[in-house]
Scaffold this motif. Sequence first.
Motif, PDB file in Angstrom:
ATOM      1  N   ARG A 126     -12.249  -4.929  -8.521  1.00 46.00           N
ATOM      2  CA  ARG A 126     -11.612  -6.008  -7.848  1.00 46.00           C
ATOM      3  C   ARG A 126     -11.087  -4.217  -6.608  1.00 46.00           C
ATOM      4  O   ARG A 126      -9.949  -4.570  -7.200  1.00 46.00           O
ATOM      5  CB  ARG A 126     -10.656  -6.343  -9.002  1.00 46.00           C
ATOM      6  CG  ARG A 126     -10.596  -7.727  -9.832  1.00 46.00           C
ATOM      7  CD  ARG A 126      -9.675  -8.027 -10.165  1.00 46.00           C
ATOM      8  NE  ARG A 126      -8.992  -8.012 -10.986  1.00 46.00           N
ATOM      9  CZ  ARG A 126      -9.330  -8.542 -12.052  1.00 46.00           C
ATOM     10  NH1 ARG A 126      -9.390  -9.188 -12.652  1.00 46.00           N
ATOM     11  NH2 ARG A 126      -8.006  -8.118 -12.968  1.00 46.00           N
ATOM     12  N   TYR A 127     -11.767  -3.924  -6.410  1.00 50.58           N
ATOM     13  CA  TYR A 127     -10.809  -2.821  -5.336  1.00 50.58           C
ATOM     14  C   TYR A 127     -11.790  -3.450  -4.155  1.00 50.58           C
ATOM     15  O   TYR A 127     -12.800  -3.280  -4.268  1.00 50.58           O
ATOM     16  CB  TYR A 127     -11.266  -1.590  -5.398  1.00 50.58           C
ATOM     17  CG  TYR A 127     -11.928  -0.802  -6.666  1.00 50.58           C
ATOM     18  CD1 TYR A 127     -13.936  -0.033  -5.505  1.00 50.58           C
ATOM     19  CD2 TYR A 127     -12.953  -0.826  -7.592  1.00 50.58           C
ATOM     20  CE1 TYR A 127     -14.396   0.017  -5.916  1.00 50.58           C
ATOM     21  CE2 TYR A 127     -13.822  -0.788  -8.357  1.00 50.58           C
ATOM     22  CZ  TYR A 127     -14.596  -0.500  -7.822  1.00 50.58           C
ATOM     23  OH  TYR A 127     -16.250   0.472  -7.671  1.00 50.58           O
ATOM     24  N   GLN A 128     -11.077  -3.109  -3.069  1.00 48.12           N
ATOM     25  CA  GLN A 128     -12.365  -3.386  -1.216  1.00 48.12           C
ATOM     26  C   GLN A 128     -13.005  -1.851  -0.785  1.00 48.12           C
ATOM     27  O   GLN A 128     -13.881  -2.529  -0.054  1.00 48.12           O
ATOM     28  CB  GLN A 128     -11.435  -4.580  -0.696  1.00 48.12           C
ATOM     29  CG  GLN A 128     -11.216  -5.444  -1.361  1.00 48.12           C
ATOM     30  CD  GLN A 128     -12.339  -6.377  -1.722  1.00 48.12           C
ATOM     31  OE1 GLN A 128     -12.822  -6.873  -1.267  1.00 48.12           O
ATOM     32  NE2 GLN A 128     -11.930  -7.169  -3.062  1.00 48.12           N
ATOM     33  N   THR A 129     -11.967  -0.972  -1.249  1.00 47.86           N
ATOM     34  CA  THR A 129     -11.989   0.167  -0.649  1.00 47.86           C
ATOM     35  C   THR A 129     -12.220   1.078  -1.019  1.00 47.86           C
ATOM     36  O   THR A 129     -12.012   1.163  -2.188  1.00 47.86           O
ATOM     37  CB  THR A 129     -11.555   0.486   0.861  1.00 47.86           C
ATOM     38  OG1 THR A 129      -9.948   0.848   0.162  1.00 47.86           O
ATOM     39  CG2 THR A 129     -11.258  -0.804   1.576  1.00 47.86           C
ATOM     40  N   GLU A 130     -13.281   2.156  -0.450  1.00 50.74           N
ATOM     41  CA  GLU A 130     -13.069   3.863  -1.851  1.00 50.74           C
ATOM     42  C   GLU A 130     -11.394   4.313  -2.064  1.00 50.74           C
ATOM     43  O   GLU A 130     -11.671   4.627  -3.085  1.00 50.74           O
ATOM     44  CB  GLU A 130     -14.507   4.278  -1.180  1.00 50.74           C
ATOM     45  CG  GLU A 130     -14.405   5.893  -1.763  1.00 50.74           C
ATOM     46  CD  GLU A 130     -15.084   6.887  -1.284  1.00 50.74           C
ATOM     47  OE1 GLU A 130     -15.877   7.832  -1.104  1.00 50.74           O
ATOM     48  OE2 GLU A 130     -16.390   6.229  -0.434  1.00 50.74           O
ATOM     49  N   GLU A 131     -10.820   4.091  -1.086  1.00 48.80           N
ATOM     50  CA  GLU A 131      -9.440   4.416  -0.882  1.00 48.80           C
ATOM     51  C   GLU A 131      -8.253   3.880  -2.322  1.00 48.80           C
ATOM     52  O   GLU A 131      -8.288   4.289  -2.945  1.00 48.80           O
ATOM     53  CB  GLU A 131      -8.815   4.221   0.292  1.00 48.80           C
ATOM     54  CG  GLU A 131      -8.927   4.891   1.545  1.00 48.80           C
ATOM     55  CD  GLU A 131     -10.122   4.978   1.951  1.00 48.80           C
ATOM     56  OE1 GLU A 131     -10.861   3.894   1.968  1.00 48.80           O
ATOM     57  OE2 GLU A 131     -11.074   5.364   2.540  1.00 48.80           O
ATOM     58  N   GLU A 132      -8.416   2.950  -2.404  1.00 45.02           N
ATOM     59  CA  GLU A 132      -8.139   1.977  -3.199  1.00 45.02           C
ATOM     60  C   GLU A 132      -9.123   2.155  -4.373  1.00 45.02           C
ATOM     61  O   GLU A 132      -8.645   2.291  -5.608  1.00 45.02           O
ATOM     62  CB  GLU A 132      -8.657   0.614  -3.470  1.00 45.02           C
ATOM     63  CG  GLU A 132      -8.212  -0.116  -2.356  1.00 45.02           C
ATOM     64  CD  GLU A 132      -8.251  -1.652  -1.945  1.00 45.02           C
ATOM     65  OE1 GLU A 132      -9.482  -2.425  -3.057  1.00 45.02           O
ATOM     66  OE2 GLU A 132      -7.624  -2.653  -1.211  1.00 45.02           O
ATOM     67  N   LEU A 133     -10.228   2.491  -4.738  1.00 44.05           N
ATOM     68  CA  LEU A 133     -10.496   3.107  -6.169  1.00 44.05           C
ATOM     69  C   LEU A 133     -10.530   4.163  -6.530  1.00 44.05           C
ATOM     70  O   LEU A 133      -9.996   5.212  -7.894  1.00 44.05           O
ATOM     71  CB  LEU A 133     -12.383   3.380  -5.590  1.00 44.05           C
ATOM     72  CG  LEU A 133     -13.221   4.097  -6.474  1.00 44.05           C
ATOM     73  CD1 LEU A 133     -13.045   3.208  -8.213  1.00 44.05           C
ATOM     74  CD2 LEU A 133     -14.411   4.382  -7.156  1.00 44.05           C
ATOM     75  N   LEU A 134     -10.329   5.337  -5.210  1.00 48.01           N
ATOM     76  CA  LEU A 134      -9.512   6.487  -5.510  1.00 48.01           C
ATOM     77  C   LEU A 134      -8.075   6.535  -6.205  1.00 48.01           C
ATOM     78  O   LEU A 134      -8.244   7.117  -7.061  1.00 48.01           O
ATOM     79  CB  LEU A 134     -10.056   7.765  -4.067  1.00 48.01           C
ATOM     80  CG  LEU A 134     -11.349   7.773  -4.012  1.00 48.01           C
ATOM     81  CD1 LEU A 134     -10.815   8.255  -2.985  1.00 48.01           C
ATOM     82  CD2 LEU A 134     -12.099   8.901  -5.574  1.00 48.01           C
ATOM     83  N   GLU A 135      -7.364   5.247  -5.770  1.00 46.14           N
ATOM     84  CA  GLU A 135      -5.922   5.078  -6.013  1.00 46.14           C
ATOM     85  C   GLU A 135      -6.340   4.799  -8.106  1.00 46.14           C
ATOM     86  O   GLU A 135      -5.268   5.391  -8.764  1.00 46.14           O
ATOM     87  CB  GLU A 135      -4.959   4.663  -5.179  1.00 46.14           C
ATOM     88  CG  GLU A 135      -4.686   4.154  -4.009  1.00 46.14           C
ATOM     89  CD  GLU A 135      -4.366   3.398  -3.138  1.00 46.14           C
ATOM     90  OE1 GLU A 135      -3.537   2.448  -3.638  1.00 46.14           O
ATOM     91  OE2 GLU A 135      -3.758   3.460  -1.735  1.00 46.14           O
ATOM     92  N   ILE A 136      -6.878   3.908  -7.695  1.00 43.65           N
ATOM     93  CA  ILE A 136      -7.095   2.778  -9.299  1.00 43.65           C
ATOM     94  C   ILE A 136      -7.893   4.652 -10.524  1.00 43.65           C
ATOM     95  O   ILE A 136      -7.016   4.778 -11.340  1.00 43.65           O
ATOM     96  CB  ILE A 136      -8.249   2.468  -9.636  1.00 43.65           C
ATOM     97  CG1 ILE A 136      -7.543   1.145  -9.247  1.00 43.65           C
ATOM     98  CG2 ILE A 136      -8.400   2.185 -11.029  1.00 43.65           C
ATOM     99  CD1 ILE A 136      -8.996  -0.091  -8.785  1.00 43.65           C
ATOM    100  N   LEU A 137      -8.774   5.005  -9.676  1.00 48.17           N
ATOM    101  CA  LEU A 137      -9.005   6.643 -11.155  1.00 48.17           C
ATOM    102  C   LEU A 137      -8.058   7.638 -10.487  1.00 48.17           C
ATOM    103  O   LEU A 137      -7.447   8.597 -12.057  1.00 48.17           O
ATOM    104  CB  LEU A 137     -10.102   7.449  -9.940  1.00 48.17           C
ATOM    105  CG  LEU A 137     -11.227   5.943 -10.249  1.00 48.17           C
ATOM    106  CD1 LEU A 137     -12.114   6.956  -9.007  1.00 48.17           C
ATOM    107  CD2 LEU A 137     -11.886   5.950 -11.310  1.00 48.17           C
TER     108      LEU A 137
END
Length: 539
Positions: free
Chosen positions: A293-304
Motif C-alpha cells: 500500500r505505497y505508491q512511490t519509492e519514497e513512501e516505501l523507503l519511509e516504511i522501511l
Amino acid sequence: MTLTVRDMLDFESLYESELIAGVKGLQKEVTGIMVMEAPDIESWGNLGQVCLTSFFALKNLSSTETEDFFIKANTIGIAAFIVKLDRLVQLIPEHFIEECNRNQIPLIKIQKETKYETIILNVMETLINKNKVLLDHYNVISNQFTNMALREPRLKDILSFLEDLIPNPVSFLKNSSIVYKSTNLELGDFRVIESTMLSKKRYTNFEYQRQVVIHSHLPTKQYSQLLVDVPSLGTDGYRLIIHELNQKTTEEDFMAIENTVSFLQMELLKMYALQQQNLSHRNEIINDLLYRRYQTEEELLEILNFLHFGKKDMFHIVIFDQSVENNSKKEKWEDSESIVKNLSNYVTIYWKKFVSLVKKDRIIFIICDSDSDRVFNEKITAAIHSFTSLTYYSHFSFNTGISNKSNVFDLPLAYKQANNILKILKQTNEKHKIVSYKDLGVIQLFLETKNIDDLTKFVPDKILEIQKNNPELNKTLRVFLDHNQNFKTTAEELFIHPKTAKYRIERLIKLANINFENPEELLQINIGLRLLEFINKTL
C-alpha cells in the motif's frame, strides 16, 4: 497515631481497671467499641472492636461452645473484652481467662462503679479525633500529588517524593524480579524469608503483604518490607516495595502509599495507552508493506526506515496460526502480547532485525535474514521448539507457515505463500505442523490460481467421473497408492477386509482402465486425487 489496647488502658475511665488475661494482645489496634449482648459474635463482631460485657450472655455456654466463641473472636479480630462483674455474674470463669490467653485477646476487668458510657466516650472521642487528623493528612497528601501531577513527573520522581514522605527507601518492580525504578538499586537484590498478607484496613484500597528479607549487600541482618501490587493493563506486573529500614509503616505512611499507588496506576495506564497507540500505528505500517500500500519509492523507503529495514534486505515471513482445536482458555490469543514477547525472545537468538503483527488468531513475523531457505527453516524450527518447551505453552496447539526467501518488493507474495500453507493445513485438519512453502512440492504449481474451479482441469477426467458416481473408490485408490499398492495396509487404514480392498481396486481398473505399471499415469492420478481433495475441502 493508631489507638491500641495498651493506649486505651491510660484513659481516665480505666485507671482502676485490671488486666487479667491476654497481655500479648495489648498492641492490637482499636477501631470501635460496643456492648456485647449475645454470643453470636460472627453476626456483629468487627476487626478492632472492643466488647463491653458482664459475660452474662456466655454464662450458659458449654466449654466447647465457649472455646468456639473465643476462636471466632480471634478470627474476626476482636481487640479486647472489658468485663464488669455485677449481681448476674460475680466471678469470671477460669476457662474464660484461659481462652483469652490462648487467643491473645486482652481481658480487662473494671469496677462496678465504672460506667460503660464513660469508657465508650473516651474511646470514640479518641477515634474521632484520630480520624480527623488522618483525613486532614490525606487531603494534604492528595493535594501534593495533584500538584506534582501537573508537572508531569517521571516514575523516579514519584518514588523519590514518596520516600521523602515516609521516610523509607522504596522500589518499583516490573514483572516480580526486575527492578524497574528504585531510589536505592542495591535494595532490589534480596531473598525472602517469610511473607504474610496484611488485613485490609478501612482506609486502604489495595492488598498489602509484609515480608522478612535478607539483602545481598546486608547479609548479616533481616529486614522488613511492605509490598503492594500496582494494577495495570497489559501482561506486565508491577509491584511497589517499601523497605522498612528506618521505621515500620504508620497510618500516615499508608495514606501516602495509597496515593502513590493510585498515581502510579494512572501513569501506567497513560504509558499503556501510548504504547497501544504506537503499536496500532506500527501495525498499519507493517500492513502497508505486506499489501504493498505505497505508491512511490519514497513512501516505501519511509516504511522501511520506520521498521529499521533496508531496501536491499531479504526476508522470510513466518505465520503462527492458533485457530486449531484443543487450546485451553488461558492459552488463547487474548494473551498474544505475552506470546509475541516469548516468541520474540527465541527469534532474537538467531536474527536481530524483525517485526511482528497480531491478526485475530495469527501472529506474523517478518524476519530479515541472509540464510538459505533450508538454514532458515532449521533455525525457526529450533526457535519454535524452544518456545513450546516452556511449561505454560507446552500444550499450546498451532500450525506454522514459512514463506520462501523474498526481497522487499515480493513481500506480498511471501505473505500469500505462508497463508496458503496454513490454509491447506487447516483444510486437512493438521496440528502442530511447521511447513515451509517448498515443502508443498508440486502443490505450489496450483496455489497461484485465482479461481479454485480452475484446478479441476488438472484432474484426469476418469478420476472426476469416479468421484461423481463412486467417491469411495477414489478414497480407496488414494490410500492404496499412499501405501505402495499394498492391499493389507490399505484395508487396515480403511477398516475393511483385504478382499474388499482388492475388489474395489479391480473395479477401478475396469471402470477407469488404470495401468498400475505406468509411473507417468500414476503420477497424474496422484496429483489429481490430491487436488480433488483440496478442491472439495475448499468449496
